[in-house]
Every structure is written in C-alpha cells, then in structure tokens.
Scaffold this motif. Structure first.
Motif, PDB file in Angstrom:
ATOM      1  N   TRP A  14       0.850  -1.193   0.000  1.00  0.00           N
ATOM      2  CA  TRP A  14       0.000   0.000   0.000  1.00  0.00           C
ATOM      3  C   TRP A  14       0.880   1.235   0.000  1.00  0.00           C
ATOM      4  O   TRP A  14       1.638   1.473   0.941  1.00  0.00           O
ATOM      5  CB  TRP A  14      -0.953   0.022   1.184  1.00  0.00           C
ATOM      6  CG  TRP A  14      -1.905   1.157   1.074  1.00  0.00           C
ATOM      7  CD1 TRP A  14      -2.888   1.311   0.121  1.00  0.00           C
ATOM      8  CD2 TRP A  14      -1.982   2.323   1.903  1.00  0.00           C
ATOM      9  NE1 TRP A  14      -3.543   2.501   0.318  1.00  0.00           N
ATOM     10  CE2 TRP A  14      -3.020   3.139   1.392  1.00  0.00           C
ATOM     11  CE3 TRP A  14      -1.282   2.739   3.009  1.00  0.00           C
ATOM     12  CZ2 TRP A  14      -3.361   4.351   1.968  1.00  0.00           C
ATOM     13  CZ3 TRP A  14      -1.623   3.959   3.589  1.00  0.00           C
ATOM     14  CH2 TRP A  14      -2.656   4.743   3.072  1.00  0.00           C
ATOM     15  N   CYS A  19      -2.678   6.843  -3.135  1.00  0.00           N
ATOM     16  CA  CYS A  19      -4.095   6.624  -2.797  1.00  0.00           C
ATOM     17  C   CYS A  19      -4.913   7.883  -3.054  1.00  0.00           C
ATOM     18  O   CYS A  19      -4.568   8.968  -2.590  1.00  0.00           O
ATOM     19  CB  CYS A  19      -4.217   6.222  -1.336  1.00  0.00           C
ATOM     20  SG  CYS A  19      -5.909   5.928  -0.822  1.00  0.00           S
ATOM     21  N   THR A  20      -5.999   7.709  -3.821  1.00  0.00           N
ATOM     22  CA  THR A  20      -6.882   8.838  -4.136  1.00  0.00           C
ATOM     23  C   THR A  20      -8.133   8.821  -3.243  1.00  0.00           C
ATOM     24  O   THR A  20      -9.071   9.570  -3.475  1.00  0.00           O
ATOM     25  CB  THR A  20      -7.298   8.784  -5.613  1.00  0.00           C
ATOM     26  OG1 THR A  20      -7.837   7.483  -5.880  1.00  0.00           O
ATOM     27  CG2 THR A  20      -6.106   9.029  -6.524  1.00  0.00           C
ATOM     28  N   HIS A  21      -8.152   7.937  -2.286  1.00  0.00           N
ATOM     29  CA  HIS A  21      -9.258   7.833  -1.317  1.00  0.00           C
ATOM     30  C   HIS A  21     -10.611   7.646  -2.002  1.00  0.00           C
ATOM     31  O   HIS A  21     -11.620   8.204  -1.578  1.00  0.00           O
ATOM     32  CB  HIS A  21      -9.252   9.033  -0.353  1.00  0.00           C
ATOM     33  CG  HIS A  21      -7.919   9.176   0.327  1.00  0.00           C
ATOM     34  ND1 HIS A  21      -7.510   8.361   1.359  1.00  0.00           N
ATOM     35  CD2 HIS A  21      -6.871   9.993   0.080  1.00  0.00           C
ATOM     36  CE1 HIS A  21      -6.277   8.683   1.727  1.00  0.00           C
ATOM     37  NE2 HIS A  21      -5.862   9.660   0.958  1.00  0.00           N
ATOM     38  N   SER A  22     -10.587   6.854  -3.047  1.00  0.00           N
ATOM     39  CA  SER A  22     -11.818   6.560  -3.792  1.00  0.00           C
ATOM     40  C   SER A  22     -12.728   5.622  -3.009  1.00  0.00           C
ATOM     41  O   SER A  22     -13.900   5.495  -3.325  1.00  0.00           O
ATOM     42  CB  SER A  22     -11.452   5.905  -5.119  1.00  0.00           C
ATOM     43  OG  SER A  22     -10.734   4.705  -4.873  1.00  0.00           O
ATOM     44  N   ALA A  23     -12.169   4.928  -2.031  1.00  0.00           N
ATOM     45  CA  ALA A  23     -12.915   3.996  -1.176  1.00  0.00           C
ATOM     46  C   ALA A  23     -13.442   2.775  -1.910  1.00  0.00           C
ATOM     47  O   ALA A  23     -14.325   2.087  -1.419  1.00  0.00           O
ATOM     48  CB  ALA A  23     -14.038   4.698  -0.418  1.00  0.00           C
ATOM     49  N   VAL A  24     -12.883   2.499  -3.084  1.00  0.00           N
ATOM     50  CA  VAL A  24     -13.253   1.270  -3.795  1.00  0.00           C
ATOM     51  C   VAL A  24     -12.958   0.052  -2.921  1.00  0.00           C
ATOM     52  O   VAL A  24     -13.766  -0.875  -2.826  1.00  0.00           O
ATOM     53  CB  VAL A  24     -12.483   1.169  -5.138  1.00  0.00           C
ATOM     54  CG1 VAL A  24     -12.660  -0.206  -5.778  1.00  0.00           C
ATOM     55  CG2 VAL A  24     -12.946   2.260  -6.095  1.00  0.00           C
ATOM     56  N   CYS A  25     -11.836   0.090  -2.237  1.00  0.00           N
ATOM     57  CA  CYS A  25     -11.452  -1.043  -1.382  1.00  0.00           C
ATOM     58  C   CYS A  25     -12.401  -1.178  -0.193  1.00  0.00           C
ATOM     59  O   CYS A  25     -12.887  -2.272   0.107  1.00  0.00           O
ATOM     60  CB  CYS A  25     -10.016  -0.902  -0.910  1.00  0.00           C
ATOM     61  SG  CYS A  25      -9.646   0.661  -0.073  1.00  0.00           S
ATOM     62  N   CYS A  58      -8.126  -1.719  -7.191  1.00  0.00           N
ATOM     63  CA  CYS A  58      -7.746  -0.358  -6.757  1.00  0.00           C
ATOM     64  C   CYS A  58      -7.441   0.502  -7.984  1.00  0.00           C
ATOM     65  O   CYS A  58      -6.547   0.177  -8.767  1.00  0.00           O
ATOM     66  CB  CYS A  58      -6.540  -0.442  -5.835  1.00  0.00           C
ATOM     67  SG  CYS A  58      -5.881   1.184  -5.390  1.00  0.00           S
ATOM     68  N   SER A  60      -6.120   3.455  -8.417  1.00  0.00           N
ATOM     69  CA  SER A  60      -4.934   4.330  -8.452  1.00  0.00           C
ATOM     70  C   SER A  60      -3.617   3.569  -8.479  1.00  0.00           C
ATOM     71  O   SER A  60      -2.565   4.148  -8.714  1.00  0.00           O
ATOM     72  CB  SER A  60      -4.938   5.225  -7.208  1.00  0.00           C
ATOM     73  OG  SER A  60      -4.693   4.427  -6.063  1.00  0.00           O
ATOM     74  N   ALA A  62      -2.504   2.306  -5.735  1.00  0.00           N
ATOM     75  CA  ALA A  62      -1.982   2.412  -4.372  1.00  0.00           C
ATOM     76  C   ALA A  62      -1.869   1.030  -3.727  1.00  0.00           C
ATOM     77  O   ALA A  62      -0.904   0.738  -3.028  1.00  0.00           O
ATOM     78  CB  ALA A  62      -2.876   3.316  -3.526  1.00  0.00           C
ATOM     79  N   LEU A  63      -2.875   0.195  -3.980  1.00  0.00           N
ATOM     80  CA  LEU A  63      -2.834  -1.185  -3.514  1.00  0.00           C
ATOM     81  C   LEU A  63      -2.297  -2.045  -4.647  1.00  0.00           C
ATOM     82  O   LEU A  63      -2.749  -1.930  -5.791  1.00  0.00           O
ATOM     83  CB  LEU A  63      -4.240  -1.677  -3.151  1.00  0.00           C
ATOM     84  CG  LEU A  63      -4.852  -1.161  -1.862  1.00  0.00           C
ATOM     85  CD1 LEU A  63      -6.316  -1.579  -1.789  1.00  0.00           C
ATOM     86  CD2 LEU A  63      -4.101  -1.684  -0.641  1.00  0.00           C
TER      87      LEU A  63
HETATM   88  S1  SF4 Z   1      -9.188   1.555  -3.627  1.00  0.00           S
HETATM   89 FE1  SF4 Z   1      -7.056   2.225  -3.744  1.00  0.00          FE
HETATM   90  S2  SF4 Z   1      -7.190   4.427  -4.155  1.00  0.00           S
HETATM   91 FE2  SF4 Z   1      -9.169   3.786  -3.382  1.00  0.00          FE
HETATM   92  S3  SF4 Z   1      -9.087   4.146  -1.154  1.00  0.00           S
HETATM   93 FE3  SF4 Z   1      -8.481   2.027  -1.546  1.00  0.00          FE
HETATM   94  S4  SF4 Z   1      -6.264   2.110  -1.656  1.00  0.00           S
HETATM   95 FE4  SF4 Z   1      -6.973   4.187  -1.946  1.00  0.00          FE
END
Ligand code: SF4
Length: 69
Positions: A14, A19-25, A58, A60, A62-63
């Motif tokens: 991670w 991370c764009t804080h999209s909250a997909v995860c 994810c 972006s 980030a993950l």
């Molecule tokens: S899905 Fe990826 S970009 Fe979005 S909040 Fe989770 S880690 Fe961040």
C-alpha cells in the motif's frame, strides 16, 4: 515507500502517496479495508483470494500485490 501487509504467501503493498481515497477497497471489502482503524488493512478477516481480487480493483495503483521473484 509502500507499507506491506502479509496474508500467508500473499504480500499486499500500500503506497499512501498514490491513494486517491476513492474507497473502492472499503466499499468492496469492508471487513478487510477499514480506513478508520489501525491497522487499516485487516487481512485476517477474509481469504487470500478474495483480498487479492479486491486489491486488483484499486483504481490508483496504491494497492498492489508484491511480485515474488
Ligand atoms: S481503492 Fe485504492 S485508491 Fe481507493 S481508497 Fe483504496 S487504496 Fe486508496
């Protein structure tokens, strides 16, 4: 520097800077990805394969999954 989270032989990376804080995860697998808790990735709460599938979504990058050489 990416942080590492281990689930059996799967290493999740991670990178907070991406991370764009999209909250997909968090929406896709809320029992594992809990942004308000520490550690925020709780690998003990689901199977390796389910977590792997969510990591790959994810948007972006980030993950990610650490590739074993
Ligand atoms: S899905 Fe990826 S970009 Fe979005 S909040 Fe989770 S880690 Fe961040």
């Amino acid at each position: 520097m990416a942080k590492e989270y281990q689930k059996e032989d799967l290493t999740i990376l991670w990178d907070s800077a991406k991370c764009t804080h999209s909250a997909v995860c968090a929406k896709g697998l809320p029992n594992v990805f809990k942004p308000r808790e520490r550690p925020w990735i709780q690998v003990e709460n689901d199977t390796k394969e389910t977590i792997r599938q969510q990591v790959l979504k994810c948007p972006s990058g980030a993950l990610s999954i650490k590739q074993v050489l």
